[in-house]
Design an enzyme around this catalytic site. Structure first.
Site, PDB file in Angstrom:
ATOM      1  N   GLY A 150       1.185  -5.547   1.028  1.00  0.00           N
ATOM      2  CA  GLY A 150      -0.101  -5.896   0.246  1.00  0.00           C
ATOM      3  C   GLY A 150       0.196  -6.519  -0.961  1.00  0.00           C
ATOM      4  O   GLY A 150      -0.761  -7.237  -1.421  1.00  0.00           O
ATOM      5  N   ILE A 207       0.838  -1.171   0.169  1.00  0.00           N
ATOM      6  CA  ILE A 207       0.027  -0.131  -0.018  1.00  0.00           C
ATOM      7  C   ILE A 207       0.932   1.264  -0.069  1.00  0.00           C
ATOM      8  O   ILE A 207       1.872   1.404   0.744  1.00  0.00           O
ATOM      9  CB  ILE A 207      -0.996   0.166   1.372  1.00  0.00           C
ATOM     10  CG1 ILE A 207      -1.985  -1.055   1.268  1.00  0.00           C
ATOM     11  CG2 ILE A 207      -1.677   1.237   1.345  1.00  0.00           C
ATOM     12  CD1 ILE A 207      -2.827  -1.353   2.464  1.00  0.00           C
ATOM     13  N   ASP A 211      -4.747  -6.967   6.683  1.00  0.00           N
ATOM     14  CA  ASP A 211      -6.112  -7.111   6.779  1.00  0.00           C
ATOM     15  C   ASP A 211      -6.879  -7.061   5.345  1.00  0.00           C
ATOM     16  O   ASP A 211      -7.876  -7.011   5.347  1.00  0.00           O
ATOM     17  CB  ASP A 211      -6.529  -6.027   7.472  1.00  0.00           C
ATOM     18  CG  ASP A 211      -6.127  -4.641   7.010  1.00  0.00           C
ATOM     19  OD1 ASP A 211      -5.502  -4.612   5.888  1.00  0.00           O
ATOM     20  OD2 ASP A 211      -6.523  -3.481   7.843  1.00  0.00           O
ATOM     21  N   GLU A 249       3.415  -5.804   7.678  1.00  0.00           N
ATOM     22  CA  GLU A 249       2.487  -4.887   8.387  1.00  0.00           C
ATOM     23  C   GLU A 249       3.185  -4.867   9.825  1.00  0.00           C
ATOM     24  O   GLU A 249       2.769  -3.655  10.548  1.00  0.00           O
ATOM     25  CB  GLU A 249       1.223  -5.260   8.240  1.00  0.00           C
ATOM     26  CG  GLU A 249       0.615  -5.021   6.998  1.00  0.00           C
ATOM     27  CD  GLU A 249       0.673  -6.132   5.942  1.00  0.00           C
ATOM     28  OE1 GLU A 249       0.149  -6.271   4.873  1.00  0.00           O
ATOM     29  OE2 GLU A 249       1.706  -6.970   6.054  1.00  0.00           O
ATOM     30  N   ASP A 277      -0.511  -9.961  -0.134  1.00  0.00           N
ATOM     31  CA  ASP A 277      -2.105 -10.094  -0.148  1.00  0.00           C
ATOM     32  C   ASP A 277      -2.697 -10.172  -1.742  1.00  0.00           C
ATOM     33  O   ASP A 277      -3.384 -11.131  -1.760  1.00  0.00           O
ATOM     34  CB  ASP A 277      -2.996  -8.616   0.275  1.00  0.00           C
ATOM     35  CG  ASP A 277      -2.727  -8.407   1.668  1.00  0.00           C
ATOM     36  OD1 ASP A 277      -3.171  -9.269   2.582  1.00  0.00           O
ATOM     37  OD2 ASP A 277      -2.037  -7.449   1.952  1.00  0.00           O
TER      38      ASP A 277
END
Length: 281
Positions: A125, A69, A156, A148, A128
């Site tokens: 991310g 991110i 998340d 993170e 993810d």
């Protein structure tokens, strides 16, 4: 159409989505989260391709598949929502996270296989993202890190529920609690990467060859495989067996089976129907 974070091309049934912000380490800006599901759904809904490959422009001193991110988002409502002292902050944050999650859910929910080709660092991310793909291939320079924890967060956007399907729980906990890097050879040994290649060029050649091979198979049967594998992962054996019986009862097409067998016997490419286009509501 042009995108801030992506280059998109389609050839021979293979859609290639390439992260295209190497100067920003392919960080995921606000437009990333809106554009990725739009691109994937357009390809899927309109049957524009039979396979999707996701890779990244990794030009620069050190290759980075994605730095995760974009930190600039933490100062905007895209991540943080209202002032943390505002009563609505928690609710806004929750809705924003659900929106980010949905961007990667689009990869898992689309009807066609999605292959990730990872060169360099896959951070935060980025993990993810690749966890939501059907398969993952890497170069020897690739690594992952559930980063993170190093910035005081809990991942998340999809890492944990998906990566646990590929690696032992204790290993996932170690990565989550420490934020350490896992190199490509360990990713392969642990089951996250299918194969590791010496160079980016070798990896992309192999991934595109596999994508073209998949694209040559009956699309409806590939869709069925993806759907039932995902369903089986999340349900009991009994439920999965019933689901595949119902699927084939509804979707099995004798003509496609005959074409597949005929093409194999005659050593020629099969002539299969594309998936139907999905009607837009």
């Amino acid at each position: 159409m042009s995108y801030e974070c992506f280059d998109v091309s389609i050839d021979a049934g293979v859609a290639h989505i390439r992260l295209s912000r190497p100067e920003k380490r392919n960080a995921m800006s606000p437009s990333f989260w809106a554009d990725l599901p739009e691109i994937v759904r357009d390809i899927d809904d309109n049957a524009k391709a039979r396979v999707i490959v996701i890779s990244a422009d990794t030009t620069g001193e050190r290759p980075i598949f994605s730095a995760g991110i974009d930190v600039s988002m933490f100062g905007t409502s895209d991540v943080s929502g209202n002032d943390k002292n505002h009563p609505q902050h928690g609710a806004n944050f929750y809705q924003n996270v659900l929106r980010l999650q949905e961007s990667f859910n689009a990869l898992e929910n689309c009807r066609i296989p999605v292959i990730a080709a990872i060169h360099g660092g896959c951070i935060g991310g980025g993990v993810d993202l690749i966890a939501a793909c059907d398969m993952r291939f890497g170069t020897q320079e690739a690594f992952i890190t559930i980063y993170e924890i190093n910035v005081g967060m809990t991942a998340d956007v999809g890492t944990f529920p998906r990566i646990l399907n590929h690696m032992p729980e204790g290993v996932v906990r170690e990565l989550a609690y420490t934020g350490r890097r896992m190199a490509a050879d360990e990713c392969e040994r642990r089951g996250l990467f299918n194969t590791v290649y010496a160079t980016d060029a070798e990896m992309m050649d192999a991934v595109m060859e596999m994508a073209r091979d998949i694209a040559s198979k009956p699309p409806l049967a590939i869709y069925g495989c993806k759907r039932i594998i995902t369903y089986s992962r999340d349900h009991s054996t009994a439920d999965a067996l019933d689901q595949i019986a119902v699927w084939n009862m509804s979707m099995l097409i004798p003509g496609e089976m005959m074409e597949a067998m005929g093409a194999k016997a005659q050593k020629r490419p099969g002539k299969f129907m594309d998936l139907p286009k999905l009607k837009q509501s």
